[in-house]
Motif scaffolding. Structure first.
Motif, mmCIF file in Angstrom:
data_model
loop_
_atom_site.group_PDB
_atom_site.id
_atom_site.type_symbol
_atom_site.label_atom_id
_atom_site.label_comp_id
_atom_site.label_asym_id
_atom_site.label_seq_id
_atom_site.Cartn_x
_atom_site.Cartn_y
_atom_site.Cartn_z
ATOM 1 N N THR A 24 5.820 0.438 -5.258
ATOM 2 C CA THR A 24 4.654 0.936 -4.535
ATOM 3 C C THR A 24 5.081 1.811 -3.373
ATOM 4 O O THR A 24 6.190 1.691 -2.854
ATOM 5 C CB THR A 24 3.782 -0.221 -3.997
ATOM 6 O OG1 THR A 24 4.561 -1.025 -3.112
ATOM 7 C CG2 THR A 24 3.236 -1.086 -5.117
ATOM 8 N N GLY A 26 3.192 2.446 0.101
ATOM 9 C CA GLY A 26 2.008 2.026 0.837
ATOM 10 C C GLY A 26 1.124 1.185 -0.063
ATOM 11 O O GLY A 26 1.583 0.217 -0.652
ATOM 12 N N GLU A 27 -0.132 1.575 -0.212
ATOM 13 C CA GLU A 27 -1.079 0.822 -1.034
ATOM 14 C C GLU A 27 -1.094 1.299 -2.485
ATOM 15 O O GLU A 27 -1.818 0.752 -3.314
ATOM 16 C CB GLU A 27 -2.501 0.981 -0.461
ATOM 17 C CG GLU A 27 -2.656 0.455 0.946
ATOM 18 C CD GLU A 27 -2.466 -1.061 1.005
ATOM 19 O OE1 GLU A 27 -3.071 -1.766 0.171
ATOM 20 O OE2 GLU A 27 -1.705 -1.519 1.869
ATOM 21 N N VAL A 28 -0.316 2.327 -2.785
ATOM 22 C CA VAL A 28 -0.375 2.961 -4.101
ATOM 23 C C VAL A 28 0.731 2.436 -5.002
ATOM 24 O O VAL A 28 1.903 2.434 -4.626
ATOM 25 C CB VAL A 28 -0.232 4.495 -3.961
ATOM 26 C CG1 VAL A 28 -0.295 5.169 -5.326
ATOM 27 C CG2 VAL A 28 -1.308 5.043 -3.037
ATOM 28 N N THR A 29 0.370 1.977 -6.193
ATOM 29 C CA THR A 29 1.370 1.574 -7.175
ATOM 30 C C THR A 29 1.878 2.821 -7.896
ATOM 31 O O THR A 29 1.104 3.550 -8.515
ATOM 32 C CB THR A 29 0.779 0.586 -8.198
ATOM 33 O OG1 THR A 29 0.374 -0.591 -7.509
ATOM 34 C CG2 THR A 29 1.812 0.219 -9.258
#
Length: 77
Positions: A24, A26-29
């Motif tokens: 990932t 941050g919040e992004v996979t």
């Protein structure tokens, strides 16, 4: 003048039951990796290939380092 360049915060998560590790930013996979080469490829596709996967402190390895891939024990080469 102002803030330093924002570095991506890449996390390689602890291995799942099948040995794969989520990558990932941050919040992004960014993707699922089952081998160190997968991490390199995921970062390349995300345009982050300037990062040295095994040495760069921009990557946080959780639940094991770059050499910990429990799913690989089943796939003898």
């Amino acid at each position: 003048m102002g803030h330093p360049a924002q570095h991506p915060h890449i996390v390689v998560h602890a291995p799942a039951l099948d040995g794969s590790r989520r990558v990932t930013e941050g919040e992004v996979t960014l993707g699922l990796a089952s081998h160190l080469d997968d991490v390199v490829e995921i970062l390349r596709l995300a345009d982050l290939d300037r990062i040295e996967v095994e040495e760069d402190d921009l990557i946080e390895w959780q639940g094991g380092g770059p050499e910990d891939w429990p799913g690989l024990s089943e796939h003898e080469v």
